[in-house]
Structures are given as C-alpha cells and as structure tokens.
Motif scaffolding. Structure first.
Motif, PDB file in Angstrom:
ATOM      1  N   TRP A  30      68.082  43.058  52.020  1.00  0.00           N
ATOM      2  CA  TRP A  30      68.111  42.742  50.595  1.00  0.00           C
ATOM      3  C   TRP A  30      67.063  41.681  50.288  1.00  0.00           C
ATOM      4  CZ3 TRP A  30      70.583  45.330  46.888  1.00  0.00           C
ATOM      5  CH2 TRP A  30      71.598  46.209  47.278  1.00  0.00           C
ATOM      6  N   HIS A  31      66.389  41.844  49.149  1.00  0.00           N
ATOM      7  CA  HIS A  31      65.348  40.911  48.732  1.00  0.00           C
ATOM      8  C   HIS A  31      65.232  40.958  47.212  1.00  0.00           C
ATOM      9  CE1 HIS A  31      63.456  44.846  49.123  1.00  0.00           C
ATOM     10  NE2 HIS A  31      62.512  44.430  48.281  1.00  0.00           N
ATOM     11  N   ARG A  32      64.349  40.148  46.664  1.00  0.00           N
ATOM     12  CA  ARG A  32      64.211  40.067  45.208  1.00  0.00           C
ATOM     13  C   ARG A  32      62.777  40.418  44.795  1.00  0.00           C
ATOM     14  NH1 ARG A  32      67.506  38.392  41.369  1.00  0.00           N
ATOM     15  NH2 ARG A  32      69.014  37.541  42.836  1.00  0.00           N
ATOM     16  N   THR A  33      62.684  41.146  43.660  1.00  0.00           N
ATOM     17  CA  THR A  33      61.393  41.521  43.091  1.00  0.00           C
ATOM     18  C   THR A  33      61.418  41.243  41.588  1.00  0.00           C
ATOM     19  OG1 THR A  33      62.035  43.811  42.621  1.00  0.00           O
ATOM     20  CG2 THR A  33      61.079  43.373  44.804  1.00  0.00           C
ATOM     21  N   VAL A  34      60.278  41.482  40.942  1.00  0.00           N
ATOM     22  CA  VAL A  34      60.167  41.349  39.491  1.00  0.00           C
ATOM     23  C   VAL A  34      59.590  42.627  38.905  1.00  0.00           C
ATOM     24  CG1 VAL A  34      59.967  38.834  39.392  1.00  0.00           C
ATOM     25  CG2 VAL A  34      57.905  40.216  39.688  1.00  0.00           C
ATOM     26  N   HIS A  35      60.057  42.972  37.707  1.00  0.00           N
ATOM     27  CA  HIS A  35      59.484  44.034  36.884  1.00  0.00           C
ATOM     28  C   HIS A  35      59.023  43.372  35.595  1.00  0.00           C
ATOM     29  CE1 HIS A  35      61.918  47.719  38.551  1.00  0.00           C
ATOM     30  NE2 HIS A  35      61.307  47.045  39.493  1.00  0.00           N
ATOM     31  N   ILE A  36      57.829  43.705  35.139  1.00  0.00           N
ATOM     32  CA  ILE A  36      57.328  43.177  33.881  1.00  0.00           C
ATOM     33  C   ILE A  36      56.894  44.336  33.000  1.00  0.00           C
ATOM     34  CG2 ILE A  36      55.701  41.640  32.726  1.00  0.00           C
ATOM     35  CD1 ILE A  36      56.091  41.289  36.444  1.00  0.00           C
ATOM     36  N   TRP A  37      57.394  44.341  31.763  1.00  0.00           N
ATOM     37  CA  TRP A  37      57.011  45.347  30.771  1.00  0.00           C
ATOM     38  C   TRP A  37      56.181  44.677  29.695  1.00  0.00           C
ATOM     39  CZ3 TRP A  37      57.711  50.261  31.827  1.00  0.00           C
ATOM     40  CH2 TRP A  37      58.700  50.611  32.760  1.00  0.00           C
ATOM     41  N   LEU A  38      54.981  45.204  29.459  1.00  0.00           N
ATOM     42  CA  LEU A  38      54.129  44.701  28.393  1.00  0.00           C
ATOM     43  C   LEU A  38      54.188  45.676  27.226  1.00  0.00           C
ATOM     44  CD1 LEU A  38      51.058  43.382  30.400  1.00  0.00           C
ATOM     45  CD2 LEU A  38      53.087  42.152  29.648  1.00  0.00           C
ATOM     46  N   ILE A  39      54.359  45.124  26.032  1.00  0.00           N
ATOM     47  CA  ILE A  39      54.531  45.934  24.831  1.00  0.00           C
ATOM     48  C   ILE A  39      53.550  45.449  23.770  1.00  0.00           C
ATOM     49  CG2 ILE A  39      56.188  46.635  23.059  1.00  0.00           C
ATOM     50  CD1 ILE A  39      58.395  45.997  25.199  1.00  0.00           C
ATOM     51  N   ASP A  40      52.851  46.388  23.110  1.00  0.00           N
ATOM     52  CA  ASP A  40      51.860  46.002  22.099  1.00  0.00           C
ATOM     53  C   ASP A  40      52.508  45.854  20.728  1.00  0.00           C
ATOM     54  OD1 ASP A  40      52.045  48.557  20.940  1.00  0.00           O
ATOM     55  OD2 ASP A  40      50.064  49.199  21.632  1.00  0.00           O
ATOM     56  N   LYS A  41      51.708  45.456  19.734  1.00  0.00           N
ATOM     57  CA  LYS A  41      52.251  45.170  18.399  1.00  0.00           C
ATOM     58  C   LYS A  41      52.821  46.413  17.722  1.00  0.00           C
ATOM     59  CE  LYS A  41      47.828  45.557  16.038  1.00  0.00           C
ATOM     60  NZ  LYS A  41      46.796  44.845  15.315  1.00  0.00           N
ATOM     61  N   ALA A  42      52.398  47.604  18.146  1.00  0.00           N
ATOM     62  CA  ALA A  42      52.939  48.851  17.592  1.00  0.00           C
ATOM     63  C   ALA A  42      54.216  49.292  18.320  1.00  0.00           C
ATOM     64  CB  ALA A  42      51.887  49.958  17.661  1.00  0.00           C
ATOM     65  N   GLY A  43      54.625  48.524  19.335  1.00  0.00           N
ATOM     66  CA  GLY A  43      55.819  48.873  20.083  1.00  0.00           C
ATOM     67  C   GLY A  43      55.562  49.816  21.240  1.00  0.00           C
ATOM     68  N   LYS A  44      54.285  50.089  21.539  1.00  0.00           N
ATOM     69  CA  LYS A  44      53.975  50.966  22.675  1.00  0.00           C
ATOM     70  C   LYS A  44      54.093  50.180  23.976  1.00  0.00           C
ATOM     71  CE  LYS A  44      51.321  54.551  20.482  1.00  0.00           C
ATOM     72  NZ  LYS A  44      50.260  55.513  20.709  1.00  0.00           N
ATOM     73  N   ILE A  45      54.605  50.862  24.975  1.00  0.00           N
ATOM     74  CA  ILE A  45      54.929  50.256  26.262  1.00  0.00           C
ATOM     75  C   ILE A  45      53.862  50.633  27.280  1.00  0.00           C
ATOM     76  CG2 ILE A  45      56.702  50.094  28.048  1.00  0.00           C
ATOM     77  CD1 ILE A  45      58.527  51.505  25.741  1.00  0.00           C
TER      78      ILE A  45
END
Length: 175
Positions: A30-45
């Motif tokens: 078991w270990h730890r990671t990160v997920h990052i979601w970037l979203i633009d001003k139009a709401g696109k991912i």
C-alpha cells in the motif's frame, strides 16, 4: 536513483517502511499517490494520453496528471511536482483544491505489477496561456485532449476501453 515511497498499511497509515517504487508494485504494498484534474474556463477537463511505451495502461486517456508521493513528501508537494514534470506548468499550492481521497487496487501486466494505493485528488484551473504551454513529458505523456462533461460521458459510454478506469474521479467529473 529509483523513487523511494512510504509504505502504508491497509488503512492508509504509514508503517515507517520505505521501499523503491518497483518493490512497492512487485510486492503489492500500500502506498499513496496524487491525481490532479485541470479544468479550463469553459469547464473542459484536461486528459493526458499516456505514452505508448508506458509500462502500464499505454495509449489510454488518464488524469490530467498523477504520480506517486515520494517518501517524506506531502501530497500537495507531489501534486505540484507532477504538474511541473508531466505538463510543464508551474502551479502553487494555493492554486489547487483538494477534492477527495480514494482507494484503488489493480493487478496489471499478468500479475507482475500490483497497485494498492490511496490517492488524493485535486483540481485546478488551467488558463488559455497555460494551455498553449503544455509540454508532454517524454515516455510519460504522448498528447493532451480536453473533454467537455458531455463529450466525456459519451466517450466513457461508447469507448470506455480508451480510458484508465477511475470510477470515483469520473463520478465527480460527470456530476
């Protein structure tokens, strides 16, 4: 030198053991990671297209960026590092918003790669200027694609095999 990772117990608490990344996945620790979601001003991912020569899930759409939390590092430090390494962008801790923690388990590559992780999920805004500065990290990312919520929902319904499966993330993004 290979990345060193803090080993966790099954409840997500550090055990005090530190192992190389390859050992963590070979033994299914078991270990730890990160997920990052970037979203633009139009709401696109923003999704990254994983490099075709990646060990796991090559050529699939995945989180904007993600990575392991190195031994001794904090979640937010790792998120900032991954944004810089995988996308070529500079963000500050205050630019990111923590969304949730999730648990993920999988066995890949015929059982030679066991992934037992807790991951911290963040979101951040990506500006038009930053979009023009995106630089894929060689051997990590081949390309980028922005999906509207509707486009993502349709793609997940029609071609789910084109995405790394992150049910909790997708549920958040689609609602």
């Amino acid at each position: 030198m290979e990345e060193q990772i803090d080993v966790l117990d099954s409840t997500g608490q550090k055990t005090g053991e530190i192992c190389p990344r390859s050992e963590v996945h070979k033994r299914g620790l078991w270990h730890r990671t990160v997920h990052i979601w970037l979203i633009d001003k139009a709401g696109k991912i923003l999704f990254q297209l994983r490099a075709h020569d990646k060990e796991n899930n090559p050529g699939l759409y995945d989180t904007s960026c993600a990575g392991h939390i190195s031994a001794g590092d904090s979640s937010i430090e790792s998120a900032i590092r991954e944004i810089r390494e995988e996308l070529g962008l500079k963000k500050k801790p205050e630019d990111l918003t923590f969304i949730f923690e999730a648990v993920h388990t999988s066995v890949l590559n015929g059982g030679s790669y066991i992934d037992n992780e807790y991951y911290d999920t963040y979101k951040a805004f990506i500006s038009e200027e930053e979009k023009s500065q995106l630089v894929p990290q060689p051997h990590e990312v081949d390309d980028f694609k922005f999906f509207s919520v509707k486009e993502l929902q349709e793609a997940l319904e029609k071609t789910p095999q084109n995405f790394v499966c992150h049910p909790k993330d997708f549920d958040y993004l689609l609602h």
